[in-house]
Design a protein around this motif. Structure first.
Motif, PDB file in Angstrom:
ATOM      1  N   SER A  64       0.832  -1.206   0.000  1.00 39.92           N
ATOM      2  CA  SER A  64       0.000   0.000   0.000  1.00 39.92           C
ATOM      3  C   SER A  64       0.861   1.248   0.000  1.00 39.92           C
ATOM      4  CB  SER A  64      -0.931   0.003   1.221  1.00 39.92           C
ATOM      5  OG  SER A  64      -1.876  -1.039   1.142  1.00 39.92           O
ATOM      6  N   ALA A  65       1.963   1.197   0.727  1.00 37.76           N
ATOM      7  CA  ALA A  65       2.876   2.343   0.757  1.00 37.76           C
ATOM      8  C   ALA A  65       3.530   2.550  -0.613  1.00 37.76           C
ATOM      9  CB  ALA A  65       3.938   2.127   1.834  1.00 37.76           C
ATOM     10  N   ILE A  66       3.888   1.446  -1.277  1.00 35.76           N
ATOM     11  CA  ILE A  66       4.467   1.548  -2.623  1.00 35.76           C
ATOM     12  C   ILE A  66       3.442   2.132  -3.590  1.00 35.76           C
ATOM     13  CG2 ILE A  66       5.343   0.210  -4.579  1.00 35.76           C
ATOM     14  CD1 ILE A  66       6.502  -1.775  -2.501  1.00 35.76           C
ATOM     15  N   LYS A  67       2.212   1.667  -3.499  1.00 33.31           N
ATOM     16  CA  LYS A  67       1.133   2.167  -4.350  1.00 33.31           C
ATOM     17  C   LYS A  67       0.963   3.676  -4.179  1.00 33.31           C
ATOM     18  CE  LYS A  67      -3.886   1.596  -5.171  1.00 33.31           C
ATOM     19  NZ  LYS A  67      -4.396   2.899  -4.706  1.00 33.31           N
ATOM     20  N   ALA A  68       0.923   4.119  -2.932  1.00 30.20           N
ATOM     21  CA  ALA A  68       0.721   5.546  -2.660  1.00 30.20           C
ATOM     22  C   ALA A  68       1.849   6.387  -3.245  1.00 30.20           C
ATOM     23  CB  ALA A  68       0.607   5.769  -1.149  1.00 30.20           C
ATOM     24  N   GLU A  69       3.073   5.905  -3.132  1.00 28.56           N
ATOM     25  CA  GLU A  69       4.209   6.665  -3.662  1.00 28.56           C
ATOM     26  C   GLU A  69       4.185   6.712  -5.189  1.00 28.56           C
ATOM     27  OE1 GLU A  69       7.402   8.973  -4.181  1.00 28.56           O
ATOM     28  OE2 GLU A  69       6.341   8.635  -2.279  1.00 28.56           O
ATOM     29  N   LEU A  70       3.828   5.598  -5.832  1.00 21.22           N
ATOM     30  CA  LEU A  70       3.740   5.593  -7.297  1.00 21.22           C
ATOM     31  C   LEU A  70       2.647   6.540  -7.775  1.00 21.22           C
ATOM     32  CD1 LEU A  70       4.178   1.774  -8.049  1.00 21.22           C
ATOM     33  CD2 LEU A  70       5.811   3.599  -8.568  1.00 21.22           C
ATOM     34  N   GLU A  71       1.529   6.554  -7.071  1.00 17.55           N
ATOM     35  CA  GLU A  71       0.423   7.436  -7.459  1.00 17.55           C
ATOM     36  C   GLU A  71       0.805   8.901  -7.309  1.00 17.55           C
ATOM     37  OE1 GLU A  71      -3.522   4.679  -6.719  1.00 17.55           O
ATOM     38  OE2 GLU A  71      -2.697   5.810  -5.028  1.00 17.55           O
ATOM     39  N   LYS A  72       1.620   9.221  -6.327  1.00 13.68           N
ATOM     40  CA  LYS A  72       2.118  10.595  -6.177  1.00 13.68           C
ATOM     41  C   LYS A  72       2.897  11.031  -7.407  1.00 13.68           C
ATOM     42  CE  LYS A  72       2.613  10.806  -1.130  1.00 13.68           C
ATOM     43  NZ  LYS A  72       3.601  10.891  -0.020  1.00 13.68           N
ATOM     44  N   ARG A  73       3.481  10.063  -8.110  1.00 15.61           N
ATOM     45  CA  ARG A  73       4.286  10.361  -9.297  1.00 15.61           C
ATOM     46  C   ARG A  73       3.447  10.360 -10.572  1.00 15.61           C
ATOM     47  NH1 ARG A  73      10.182   7.824  -8.124  1.00 15.61           N
ATOM     48  NH2 ARG A  73      10.118   7.897  -5.842  1.00 15.61           N
ATOM     49  N   GLY A  74       2.138  10.255 -10.412  1.00 17.03           N
ATOM     50  CA  GLY A  74       1.254  10.296 -11.571  1.00 17.03           C
ATOM     51  C   GLY A  74       1.098   8.969 -12.284  1.00 17.03           C
ATOM     52  N   ILE A  75       1.476   7.872 -11.638  1.00 14.73           N
ATOM     53  CA  ILE A  75       1.379   6.538 -12.233  1.00 14.73           C
ATOM     54  C   ILE A  75       0.069   5.895 -11.783  1.00 14.73           C
ATOM     55  CG2 ILE A  75       2.435   4.237 -12.290  1.00 14.73           C
ATOM     56  CD1 ILE A  75       5.152   5.697 -11.786  1.00 14.73           C
ATOM     57  N   SER A  76      -0.668   5.312 -12.727  1.00 14.92           N
ATOM     58  CA  SER A  76      -1.924   4.640 -12.361  1.00 14.92           C
ATOM     59  C   SER A  76      -1.624   3.227 -11.866  1.00 14.92           C
ATOM     60  CB  SER A  76      -2.879   4.595 -13.558  1.00 14.92           C
ATOM     61  OG  SER A  76      -2.285   3.953 -14.660  1.00 14.92           O
ATOM     62  N   VAL A  77      -2.115   2.923 -10.659  1.00 12.89           N
ATOM     63  CA  VAL A  77      -1.750   1.682  -9.967  1.00 12.89           C
ATOM     64  C   VAL A  77      -2.992   1.027  -9.391  1.00 12.89           C
ATOM     65  CG1 VAL A  77      -0.244   0.652  -8.220  1.00 12.89           C
ATOM     66  CG2 VAL A  77       0.386   2.843  -9.245  1.00 12.89           C
ATOM     67  N   LYS A  78      -3.007  -0.300  -9.408  1.00 12.46           N
ATOM     68  CA  LYS A  78      -4.043  -1.050  -8.706  1.00 12.46           C
ATOM     69  C   LYS A  78      -3.377  -2.069  -7.787  1.00 12.46           C
ATOM     70  CE  LYS A  78      -8.041  -4.090  -9.275  1.00 12.46           C
ATOM     71  NZ  LYS A  78      -8.980  -4.722 -10.245  1.00 12.46           N
ATOM     72  N   LEU A  79      -3.763  -2.047  -6.522  1.00  8.34           N
ATOM     73  CA  LEU A  79      -3.336  -3.074  -5.578  1.00  8.34           C
ATOM     74  C   LEU A  79      -4.470  -4.089  -5.495  1.00  8.34           C
ATOM     75  CD1 LEU A  79      -1.639  -4.363  -3.349  1.00  8.34           C
ATOM     76  CD2 LEU A  79      -2.585  -2.676  -1.737  1.00  8.34           C
ATOM     77  N   ASP A  80      -4.254  -5.255  -6.080  1.00 10.18           N
ATOM     78  CA  ASP A  80      -5.288  -6.284  -6.113  1.00 10.18           C
ATOM     79  C   ASP A  80      -5.080  -7.243  -4.944  1.00 10.18           C
ATOM     80  OD1 ASP A  80      -7.148  -8.213  -6.625  1.00 10.18           O
ATOM     81  OD2 ASP A  80      -6.759  -8.319  -8.778  1.00 10.18           O
ATOM     82  N   ASP A  81      -5.671  -6.885  -3.802  1.00  9.58           N
ATOM     83  CA  ASP A  81      -5.515  -7.719  -2.612  1.00  9.58           C
ATOM     84  C   ASP A  81      -6.773  -8.511  -2.302  1.00  9.58           C
ATOM     85  OD1 ASP A  81      -7.114  -5.628  -1.911  1.00  9.58           O
ATOM     86  OD2 ASP A  81      -5.952  -5.009  -0.150  1.00  9.58           O
ATOM     87  N   GLY A  82      -7.673  -8.612  -3.287  1.00  5.81           N
ATOM     88  CA  GLY A  82      -8.887  -9.393  -3.091  1.00  5.81           C
ATOM     89  C   GLY A  82      -8.572 -10.875  -2.942  1.00  5.81           C
ATOM     90  N   ASP A  83      -9.371 -11.561  -2.127  1.00  6.21           N
ATOM     91  CA  ASP A  83      -9.131 -12.985  -1.886  1.00  6.21           C
ATOM     92  C   ASP A  83     -10.121 -13.864  -2.643  1.00  6.21           C
ATOM     93  OD1 ASP A  83     -11.458 -12.496  -0.519  1.00  6.21           O
ATOM     94  OD2 ASP A  83     -10.685 -13.076   1.464  1.00  6.21           O
ATOM     95  N   ASN A  84     -10.841 -13.265  -3.601  1.00  2.58           N
ATOM     96  CA  ASN A  84     -11.834 -14.045  -4.345  1.00  2.58           C
ATOM     97  C   ASN A  84     -11.266 -14.685  -5.607  1.00  2.58           C
ATOM     98  OD1 ASN A  84     -11.466 -11.473  -5.433  1.00  2.58           O
ATOM     99  ND2 ASN A  84     -13.488 -11.458  -6.391  1.00  2.58           N
ATOM    100  N   LYS A  85      -9.996 -14.386  -5.928  1.00  2.69           N
ATOM    101  CA  LYS A  85      -9.357 -14.991  -7.088  1.00  2.69           C
ATOM    102  C   LYS A  85      -7.956 -15.435  -6.715  1.00  2.69           C
ATOM    103  CE  LYS A  85     -11.793 -11.888 -10.301  1.00  2.69           C
ATOM    104  NZ  LYS A  85     -11.635 -10.758 -11.258  1.00  2.69           N
ATOM    105  N   ARG A  86      -7.535 -16.554  -7.271  1.00  4.02           N
ATOM    106  CA  ARG A  86      -6.189 -17.050  -7.014  1.00  4.02           C
ATOM    107  C   ARG A  86      -5.156 -16.177  -7.735  1.00  4.02           C
ATOM    108  NH1 ARG A  86      -6.939 -23.155  -8.843  1.00  4.02           N
ATOM    109  NH2 ARG A  86      -7.990 -21.982 -10.477  1.00  4.02           N
TER     110      ARG A  86
END
Length: 493
Positions: A325-347
């Motif tokens: 989550s911290a990596i995601k936040a830092e990348l987004e600050k740089r204008g990069i579109s990011v998705k953290l897929d931490d859902g447990d409904n898919k392998r």
């Protein structure tokens, strides 16, 4: 998802089927209930939005303003410019009535014959006629020029054979229309906008193009000159990816658009029009994608980075997700579109395959052992290369990697294109080799008869007279007549 991926036909087996499969598997579009029309799904439309936003910025840098003009055009307007109506007549959809009514049994609806229009209306195949009828009211003096407008809209061209994005009856596009005081200004504008398209194709789509001018028979209906960018797809076929037209004074004459010059004399204005469409999504697919799915250049990817944690739920997984989550936040600050897929409904394997087929440029993966070791796995979609990197400084590395992927994709596409451009002076040789694809630089005598014979014999067409080829006189390989220059001939979409 693994089962779905097996449904993606290999390019070498059937390139056309691979293209159709990929559009469905990558969730870009689907067929609609209306023949020849498609539904652009959210992921496909997100790519179009990225294209639209960047092109819109580039147009405005050229002093172009956005406007909107009617969807419906009086039929009489099309008949005012003879070449124009001849070029589009067979593709026009016509509105004849303005009301429906229930049938007598109430089970259906039918056209109300009493609601027939006094003048039939054409659903715009292109908007020159309605726009020039409007410009007549906007232009009076040299002070009103140049006038540069663009509209983002849909158009309708009734196509008999369709293919998603490449050729559909209804499609989305932009069409620019400009008016100028002099021929020189208008010609310069037409060439300038072609340059904008070429820059966009190469710098944003990572798609190299050849700039050139169309032969007279391939010109836009009503134009004096049509400038084009031609791209080579992976099967060696050409795709016309953008055009810009010098219209001369044809539409100004047809709609009586004049202005008073600085000497207070009345003159006709000079015109251009130019456009690109959702065909660019088809170009993007066929330039870069592979047997695993889409490959998208980072600057046009709706999602540039996907981050996937792996492991069993618990304290360790929570710690992994906190770090990611911290990596995601830092990348987004740089204008990069990011998705953290931490859902447990898919392998994780399902997620990997899903983002791969959708062409997400960079994938980051971290598990419990990575957390302990201070590492993270990085995969780049364009080459499928994986590496394990220190988690410290990963944001800098990903930012640089996205730039590198963008550059590498252009270089690979350019290398492929350049390796498949051939000079050819023997017609029998040409007829055999053109079946395998590629751009052929051939001398042309400039006649419609020769052009027609090449098309009839080979299904190939003259794509353009290229700008960046050093031209030398020669002999036409078909007619044996003198030729002033070489043209690019190819089979095309």
């Amino acid at each position: 998802m693994a089962t779905e991926l097996k449904q993606l036909t290999k390019r070498a087996e059937n390139y056309s089927q691979w293209y159709n499969d990929l559009i469905v598997l990558a969730d870009l579009a689907e067929q609609s209930a209306v023949r020849g029309c498609m539904v652009i799904k959210p992921y496909g439309y997100a790519i179009w939005e990225k294209m639209q936003q960047q092109l819109d910025r580039m147009f405005k840098q050229q002093g172009v303003q956005n406007a909107y003009f009617p969807l419906l055009i009086p039929k009489s307007y099309l008949s005012r410019e003879a070449e124009h109506v001849e070029g589009f007549a067979k593709e026009c959809a016509v509105v004849t009535h303005y009301r429906l009514r229930a049938t007598e049994d109430g089970q259906a609806v039918e056209v109300d014959p009493s609601a027939k229009l006094d003048e039939e209306l054409i659903i715009r195949p292109t908007s020159e006629t309605i726009i020039w009828n409007t410009y007549k009211n906007w232009i009076h003096s040299w002070r009103d020029l140049p006038l540069k407008c663009n509209q983002w809209c849909n158009v309708m061209r009734w196509e008999m054979r369709t293919r998603p994005f490449l050729r559909t009856s209804e499609f989305l596009w932009q069409e620019g229309h400009t008016a100028h005081a002099t021929r020189e200004e208008a010609e310069a504008m037409a060439r300038q906008m072609l340059g904008v398209y070429a820059d966009f194709a190469e710098q944003h789509m990572a798609m190299p193009v050849v700039q050139g001018v169309k032969s007279p028979t391939e010109r836009f209906a009503g134009a004096l000159d049509t400038y084009t960018i031609e791209a080579m797809m992976q099967d060696g076929k050409a795709l016309q990816s953008g055009t810009s037209h010098f219209l001369g004074q044809n539409f100004a004459k047809a709609f009586e658009v004049t202005y008073l010059n600085k000497e207070n004399k009345e003159e006709l204005v000079w015109a251009t029009s130019w456009g690109v469409s959702t065909r660019l999504i088809g170009a993007l697919i066929m330039t870069h994608s592979d047997d695993n799915g889409l490959v998208l250049p980072p600057v046009l990817a709706p999602l540039q980075v996907v981050i996937i944690p792996i492991g069993k739920a618990g304290d360790q997984m929570n710690a992994v997700c906190d770090k990611l989550s911290a990596i995601k936040a830092e990348l987004e600050k740089r204008g990069i579109s990011v998705k953290l897929d931490d859902g447990d409904n898919k392998r994780p394997g399902f997620k990997f395959a899903d983002y791969e087929v959708k062409g997400v440029p960079v994938r980051l993966v971290m598990g419990g052992r990575d957390l302990e070791n201070g590492t993270i796995e990085v995969m780049r979609r364009d080459t499928l290369e994986k590496e394990t990197r220190p988690v410290d400084g990963i944001e800098d590395y990903v930012e640089q990697l996205l730039q590198q992927i963008q550059s590498d994709m252009l270089n690979r596409a350019r290398k492929y294109r350049d390796e498949h451009i051939y000079e050819c002076d023997n017609y029998e040789e040409f007829k055999e080799r053109v079946k395998q694809g590629g751009f052929f630089l051939c001398h042309w005598d400039g006649t419609e008869e020769t052009e027609a014979q090449i098309k009839a014999d080979t299904q190939a067409t003259i794509r353009c007279i290229p700008n960046d080829v050093e031209q030398t006189p020669g002999t036409d390989m078909v007619s044996g007549k003198p030729a002033k220059y070489r043209v690019i001939i190819a089979r095309s979409y």
